[in-house]
Scaffold this active site. Structure first.
Site, PDB file in Angstrom:
ATOM      1  N   CYS A 120      25.321  -2.089 -27.514  1.00 56.30           N
ATOM      2  CA  CYS A 120      24.489  -2.893 -26.615  1.00 56.30           C
ATOM      3  C   CYS A 120      25.247  -3.188 -25.324  1.00 56.30           C
ATOM      4  CB  CYS A 120      24.069  -4.185 -27.333  1.00 56.30           C
ATOM      5  SG  CYS A 120      22.978  -5.230 -26.364  1.00 56.30           S
ATOM      6  N   CYS A 121      26.525  -3.605 -25.450  1.00 58.23           N
ATOM      7  CA  CYS A 121      27.350  -3.859 -24.257  1.00 58.23           C
ATOM      8  C   CYS A 121      27.488  -2.577 -23.422  1.00 58.23           C
ATOM      9  CB  CYS A 121      28.735  -4.361 -24.650  1.00 58.23           C
ATOM     10  SG  CYS A 121      28.805  -6.069 -25.216  1.00 58.23           S
ATOM     11  N   CYS A 205      26.000 -13.150 -22.072  1.00 55.44           N
ATOM     12  CA  CYS A 205      24.581 -13.028 -22.394  1.00 55.44           C
ATOM     13  C   CYS A 205      24.172 -14.155 -23.346  1.00 55.44           C
ATOM     14  CB  CYS A 205      24.309 -11.688 -23.067  1.00 55.44           C
ATOM     15  SG  CYS A 205      24.589 -10.270 -21.999  1.00 55.44           S
ATOM     16  N   CYS A 208      24.723 -13.941 -27.155  1.00 53.98           N
ATOM     17  CA  CYS A 208      26.121 -13.756 -27.568  1.00 53.98           C
ATOM     18  C   CYS A 208      27.049 -14.854 -27.065  1.00 53.98           C
ATOM     19  CB  CYS A 208      26.619 -12.410 -27.080  1.00 53.98           C
ATOM     20  SG  CYS A 208      25.643 -11.042 -27.745  1.00 53.98           S
ATOM     21  N   CYS A 234      33.901  -7.209 -24.138  1.00 48.77           N
ATOM     22  CA  CYS A 234      32.737  -6.329 -24.140  1.00 48.77           C
ATOM     23  C   CYS A 234      33.101  -4.911 -23.719  1.00 48.77           C
ATOM     24  CB  CYS A 234      31.662  -6.876 -23.218  1.00 48.77           C
ATOM     25  SG  CYS A 234      32.238  -7.072 -21.538  1.00 48.77           S
TER      26      CYS A 234
HETATM   27  S1  SF4 Z   1      26.981  -9.525 -24.652  1.00 48.94           S
HETATM   28 FE1  SF4 Z   1      25.453  -9.327 -26.314  1.00 48.94          FE
HETATM   29  S2  SF4 Z   1      23.417  -9.098 -25.330  1.00 48.94           S
HETATM   30 FE2  SF4 Z   1      25.038  -8.828 -23.765  1.00 48.94          FE
HETATM   31  S3  SF4 Z   1      25.292  -6.644 -23.634  1.00 48.94           S
HETATM   32 FE3  SF4 Z   1      26.858  -7.363 -25.110  1.00 48.94          FE
HETATM   33  S4  SF4 Z   1      25.878  -7.316 -27.151  1.00 48.94           S
HETATM   34 FE4  SF4 Z   1      24.259  -7.043 -25.612  1.00 48.94          FE
END
Ligand code: SF4
Length: 260
Positions: A120-121, A205, A208, A234
């Protein structure tokens, strides 16, 4: 009590650090151009943007708008857009990639495994980061040594990525304390994310990031369900194995000499 009242406390050599930081930014603007500031709109980053604006430096600021930021962060982004002298660029993930990932793994995939969280990151942060930094010789971050054990040796100028991607990372607040950051905010009436007043020292985010409790580590609210310091990044600031870093103790002028 708000974050300013709680944290603003200048260290003994704050004025020296501030002068060195200003000098570093002025030199970076000429010697490392083209360069940009990466801003998460957190406390350190609003200080750096304020310095860039007050010194009238030709350094654009960019924000990674991941599509998962808190409303408070989006509101601060809009205010920064409206007030900043330096251009504020916004980079968003490729929408198709986000839609496909969420359809395949679900919107809460990040909680299921570190790999899914990093995926996701990768989509929401790392790919847009590469676009933001394309063609840049350097970038400026708000990393500080105090933030975590993984950041304990963050240098003012980090040449660790130069071989890999030709970019130097400049960390002008690397030796500032949290009290210094808030002292600057207080002294200069800098606009900041109100989440800091709700015990969010580090803001990412929304899914998170959580508030921290008294005595918890600075970054305890980031990916709190994961254990282990090394996973609490991240990927934006993960150092390559053969990274070459410069020591923080030398003067800014010395760093420039060494970094060339
Ligand atoms: S911090 Fe969380 S929501 Fe943001 S990009 Fe990374 S995994 Fe995805």
């Amino acid at each position: 009590m708000g974050a300013v009242e709680l944290h603003a406390r200048a260290s003994r050599d704050y004025e020296t650090r501030l002068a060195e930081t200003q000098k570093l930014l002025i030199q970076a603007a000429s010697e490392f151009a083209p360069l940009k500031q990466a801003s998460s709109l957190g406390a350190e980053d609003v200080v750096i943007t304020h310095l860039i604006n007050s010194l009238e430096l030709d350094i654009p600021v960019f924000v990674l708008e991941t599509g998962a930021l808190h409303q408070e962060t989006l509101d601060l982004l809009a205010r920064t857009h409206a007030t900043s002298r330096a251009p504020v660029e916004v980079y968003r993930p490729v929408q198709e990639h986000v839609v496909q990932f969420v359809a395949r793994e679900g919107k809460d995939a990040m909680y299921r495994s570190i790999d899914l969280r990093k995926a996701c990151c990768g989509i929401r942060k790392l790919e847009p980061l590469e676009r933001a930094l394309a063609g840049q010789k350097a970038w400026i971050t708000g990393l500080r040594r105090e933030q975590s054990a993984a950041r304990a040796e963050v240098p003012l100028i980090d040449t660790g990525d130069v071989v890999k991607n030709g970019r130097t990372k400049i960390n002008p607040l690397s030796n500032w304390t949290w009290g210094d950051v808030w002292h600057y905010i207080q002294q200069n009436q800098v606009d900041y994310n109100p989440l800091h007043d709700q015990f969010f020292p580090s803001i990412g985010c929304a899914p998170c990031t959580r508030a921290i409790s008294l005595g918890e580590d600075f970054r305890a609210g980031r990916w709190w369900w994961e254990s282990g310091e090394t996973t609490k990044e991240c990927g934006l600031h993960v150092k390559p194995e053969a990274s070459e870093s410069l020591p923080v103790a030398a003067s800014a002028q010395g760093h420039f000499a060494e970094a060339k």
